[in-house]
Design a protein around this motif. Structure first.
Motif, mmCIF file in Angstrom:
data_model
loop_
_atom_site.group_PDB
_atom_site.id
_atom_site.type_symbol
_atom_site.label_atom_id
_atom_site.label_comp_id
_atom_site.label_asym_id
_atom_site.label_seq_id
_atom_site.Cartn_x
_atom_site.Cartn_y
_atom_site.Cartn_z
ATOM 1 N N TYR A 153 0.603 -1.168 0.091
ATOM 2 C CA TYR A 153 -0.117 0.032 -0.013
ATOM 3 C C TYR A 153 0.778 1.173 -0.015
ATOM 4 C CZ TYR A 153 -3.469 3.112 1.844
ATOM 5 O OH TYR A 153 -4.662 4.196 1.886
ATOM 6 N N ASP A 210 -4.424 3.114 7.348
ATOM 7 C CA ASP A 210 -3.907 2.072 6.226
ATOM 8 C C ASP A 210 -4.540 0.680 6.409
ATOM 9 O OD1 ASP A 210 -2.538 4.305 5.348
ATOM 10 O OD2 ASP A 210 -0.496 3.227 5.311
ATOM 11 N N LEU A 221 -7.076 -1.499 4.043
ATOM 12 C CA LEU A 221 -6.980 -2.593 3.510
ATOM 13 C C LEU A 221 -7.930 -3.833 3.930
ATOM 14 C CD1 LEU A 221 -2.958 -2.592 4.386
ATOM 15 C CD2 LEU A 221 -3.908 -2.833 1.847
ATOM 16 N N ILE A 242 -3.226 -4.376 -5.625
ATOM 17 C CA ILE A 242 -3.748 -2.926 -5.357
ATOM 18 C C ILE A 242 -3.597 -2.216 -6.524
ATOM 19 C CG2 ILE A 242 -3.277 -0.835 -3.908
ATOM 20 C CD1 ILE A 242 -2.471 -2.968 -1.636
#
Length: 348
Positions: free
Chosen positions: A149, A299, A303, A180
């Motif tokens: 990420y 984050d 996710l 991603i």
């Protein structure tokens, strides 16, 4: 508590691990700014064995203990809540924890790693587990997915169709980086891997897969011209000319991001060369970043949401390992041949 512990790793953490059924539990009473979590699943990462294998001083500096349990990533169940926790407001929302809540996340270096039954994470590294996400899958998000990420989000414009090259797409970080980039950010992804992992990387969203055993990766990328917005180098120990070659395949405004790598003198020299050797003396001319991943609660929340929505998935290599066979996961991790992530079931 039950825990796998080591005091001196030597060249192999796997051979240094000892299973203790009476290991020391984290400190009591519980610190007011922490949670007590019973670990149900953990996922090991290369740093878990590489740092102890540097030497006892390196391990001691990080864990502040001569005996420690390895592991940073986990899924588990809240057993106790620190007095200050439920008064803390995060940047995204206020979260209230209670005993019995299912959670996942990442702990920082500590003597009480996730290869033991109990840990004491800070709330910034502990996130509620979505009902539709399995604990085994969530246990892989803390380091591998969060690293992917952070290599992508600062450099990619979502939906712009940016081209991204992921060097080493079949490993823990690589499998998340491909997903991603391709499925969330709308990038066109090129990746490298061995022939046995070609179909895996394609299924995750890679448009082009290069077999590093039969293809000169730098030459193949040069042949494309300056089209890539970002390079994510998950290998780290790859030849320094992959970065130098980026002058020809990375856009002038593009960025070369390296993660991980070995602690061998040659690997460290290659990393230093990439970072400091000037372009006018033959070094790379594109922006170079060595990622030091930071644990960020927002984050992890993002996710988990993507995983719950089916936009990303955990690639788990083989079956989930029983706790009694935990050293085998480090033996396999050391081979650098894992597909995605490895997972250990620590408790029920």
């Amino acid at each position: 508590m039950r825990a796998w512990v080591y005091s001196k790793a030597g060249k192999s953490l796997a051979s240094a691990l000892t299973l203790s059924k009476t290991a020391r539990r984290p400190p009591s009473p519980l610190p007011a700014d922490k949670l007590l979590v019973r670990v149900t699943h953990m996922s090991p990462n290369p740093a878990d064995h590489k740092v102890p294998e540097i030497g006892q001083l390196a391990s001691l500096a990080l864990t502040r203990s001569f005996t420690a349990s390895p592991g940073m990533d986990y899924a588990g169940v809240v057993e106790e809540v620190g007095a200050k926790i439920n008064n803390t407001t995060t940047s995204r929302n206020a979260v209230s924890y209670k005993p019995g809540d299912k959670v996942f996340g990442k702990v920082e270096s500590t003597p009480f790693g996730t290869l033991g039954e109990y840990i004491q994470p800070f709330p910034n590294g502990c996130v509620p587990l979505p009902p539709s996400v399995s604990p085994a899958s969530a246990s892989t998000l803390g380091t591998a997915a969060q690293t992917a990420y952070q290599t992508l989000i600062p450099y990619i414009t979502p939906g712009a169709g940016d081209e991204v090259f992921v060097n080493g797409g079949s490993g823990g970080v690589g499998t998340f980086a491909i997903q991603i980039a391709a499925k969330v950010l709308g990038c066109v992804v090129t990746t490298s891997c061995s022939s046995r992992n070609t179909s895996l990387c394609s299924s995750l969203g890679a448009a082009t897969v290069l077999d590093y055993a039969t293809t000169d990766i730098a030459s193949a990328l040069r042949a494309r011209g300056q089209v890539f917005k970002l390079v994510v180098d998950c290998v780290g120990g790859s030849p320094a000319d992959l970065y130098t070659a980026a002058n020809d395949y990375l856009l002038p405004s593009g960025t070369f991001v390296q993660i991980g790598g070995d602690f061998s003198p040659s690997a460290l020299c290659a990393t230093a060369s990439r970072a400091m050797w000037p372009g006018f003396l033959g070094g790379g001319k594109r922006a170079y970043k060595f990622l030091v991943m930071e644990t960020r609660r927002d984050d992890l929340v993002q996710l988990a949401q993507w995983m719950a929505e089916g936009k990303i998935e955990a690639v788990i290599d083989g079956d989930v390992y029983p706790f009694e066979e935990a050293p085998k996961v480090f033996e396999k991790l050391q081979t650098k041949r894992t597909r995605g992530n490895l997972v250990v079931k620590v408790s029920d």
